[in-house]
Design an enzyme around this catalytic site. Structure first.
Site, PDB file in Angstrom:
ATOM      1  N   GLU A  68     -33.273  63.517 -40.658  1.00 39.45           N
ATOM      2  CA  GLU A  68     -33.457  64.058 -42.004  1.00 39.45           C
ATOM      3  C   GLU A  68     -34.440  63.181 -42.784  1.00 39.45           C
ATOM      4  O   GLU A  68     -34.370  61.946 -42.732  1.00 39.45           O
ATOM      5  CB  GLU A  68     -32.105  64.092 -42.734  1.00 39.45           C
ATOM      6  CG  GLU A  68     -32.186  64.623 -44.151  1.00 39.45           C
ATOM      7  CD  GLU A  68     -30.831  64.637 -44.847  1.00 39.45           C
ATOM      8  OE1 GLU A  68     -30.490  65.666 -45.451  1.00 39.45           O
ATOM      9  OE2 GLU A  68     -30.112  63.617 -44.787  1.00 39.45           O
ATOM     10  N   LYS A  77     -33.319  72.252 -47.079  1.00 36.25           N
ATOM     11  CA  LYS A  77     -31.883  72.061 -47.226  1.00 36.25           C
ATOM     12  C   LYS A  77     -31.361  72.943 -48.357  1.00 36.25           C
ATOM     13  O   LYS A  77     -31.894  72.932 -49.469  1.00 36.25           O
ATOM     14  CB  LYS A  77     -31.584  70.588 -47.509  1.00 36.25           C
ATOM     15  CG  LYS A  77     -30.114  70.190 -47.404  1.00 36.25           C
ATOM     16  CD  LYS A  77     -29.985  68.675 -47.499  1.00 36.25           C
ATOM     17  CE  LYS A  77     -28.565  68.206 -47.264  1.00 36.25           C
ATOM     18  NZ  LYS A  77     -28.465  66.717 -47.300  1.00 36.25           N
ATOM     19  N   CYS A  97     -27.866  66.936 -42.239  1.00 38.14           N
ATOM     20  CA  CYS A  97     -26.780  66.139 -42.795  1.00 38.14           C
ATOM     21  C   CYS A  97     -25.549  66.974 -43.128  1.00 38.14           C
ATOM     22  O   CYS A  97     -24.989  67.642 -42.272  1.00 38.14           O
ATOM     23  CB  CYS A  97     -27.319  65.392 -44.012  1.00 38.14           C
ATOM     24  SG  CYS A  97     -26.332  63.989 -44.575  1.00 38.14           S
TER      25      CYS A  97
END
Length: 336
Positions: free
Chosen positions: A45, A127, A161
């Site tokens: 990430e 995200k 994540c």
């Protein structure tokens, strides 16, 4: 598409807050993975330009110089650095899944790009919901990136994540019959290992993803060294960052089994596995949550993958605009 695919998960430290330096390191890791026969290499990430650890460790006034530097070193999706990575993927004939802090004008997004072995971007996603302190730096995405894409290796998807902690986000990818999933994680060392943000809990939910989705999961992560922590010093004083390495690169099978030997969490390296996609059939013979083990007659689930924009700028009579059927005076106001 062959049944056996060699995948590589990156465990490495970025050149913190340095886009050029981290890009150079990225190109070397791609070459290393390809030289070892990998057909896919996965990066963590916000690998470019490194995870913004200052969000969790510095008071807001002390963050501002780092925020400015972070913006300056965050690439646009069509930046020269991304083009160089695409060219490396093409040159080595390898699929690259890269995590980046994507700069789009004045806003940053925690993005991922899946780059095919021909160098083309087959998926660009952001995200959906940055986590906790991340929301002070990054914008949210719409649902357009919740996609699994067909590649020469199989059906590939990616999340960042704690998107792995959101059941509906995960189910959106399960429902698209994902075969190879890339889980991009930051440097766990900054959180220690005694809470839900630590290594043990995060790897538990990642392993659960493999079992629930019946997919191979390629886990990539960053390392934060003692020297790396000095990048975030304020007035020469090292911040109270717990480093502890933090690397967790590994590959899980669709039954949840660990397919790679654990790397030392302080050491850079590649976790490499030869995965057999036919094993997915065996795993899903026991439980397929979007097939024989589902109950669509009881549960209803829908995903809106419409790409959103904060403003529609165009001619008043543009039929693609949402105000096109409004009276002219009202439409003119809506278009501004």
């Amino acid at each position: 598409m062959g049944s056996i695919v060699r995948v590589a998960a990156v465990q490495a430290e970025p050149v913190w807050l340095d886009l050029a330096g981290t890009t150079e390191k990225t190109l070397a890791l791609i070459a290393d993975a390809a030289g070892r026969g990998a057909q896919l290499v996965a990066f963590p990430e916000t690998w470019l330009p490194g995870y913004p650890v200052f969000l969790w460790t510095h008071p807001v006034p002390e963050q501002l110089p780092f925020v400015a530097r972070y913006h300056a070193n965050s690439p646009a999706i069509d930046a020269p650095e991304i083009l160089a990575i695409r060219e490396a993927a093409r040159r080595h004939g390898i699929t690259v899944v890269i995590g980046l802090s994507e700069k789009a004008h004045g806003t940053l997004y925690m993005a991922q790009a899946i780059i095919g072995p021909d160098g083309e971007v087959v998926l660009h996603r952001r995200k959906l919901k940055p986590t906790h302190a991340e929301r002070t730096l990054f914008g949210e995405s719409d649902g357009s990136g919740l996609q699994v894409v067909d590649t020469p290796l199989g059906r590939v998807g990616a999340l960042n994540c704690w998107e792995h902690l959101q059941p509906l986000v995960k189910f959106a990818l399960y429902a698209q019959h994902e075969q190879i999933h890339v889980a991009g994680w930051p440097c766990f060392g900054i959180f220690g290992d005694h809470n839900s943000l630590g290594t043990e809990a995060s790897m538990a939910i990642t392993r659960t993803y493999a079992i629930e989705g019946g997919a191979f999961v390629v886990v990539a992560s960053q390392i934060l060294s003692d020297d790396g922590a000095l990048v975030f010093a304020v007035d020469g004083t090292r911040p109270p960052i717990y480093t502890g390495g933090g690397g967790v690169a590994r590959v899980f099978g669709p039954d949840g089994g660990l397919l790679t030997a654990p790397l030392d969490p302080h050491t850079e390296g590649l976790a490499i596995a030869d995965i057999d996609l036919s094993q997915i059939d065996i795993a899903k013979a026991f439980a397929d949550p979007v097939g024989h083990y589902s109950r669509p007659d009881v549960f209803t689930y829908a995903v809106d993958r419409t790409a959103r924009t904060p403003a529609h700028v165009g001619a008043i009579d543009d039929p693609t605009l949402p105000h096109a059927d409004l009276p002219a005076a009202v439409a003119e106001t809506a278009a501004v």
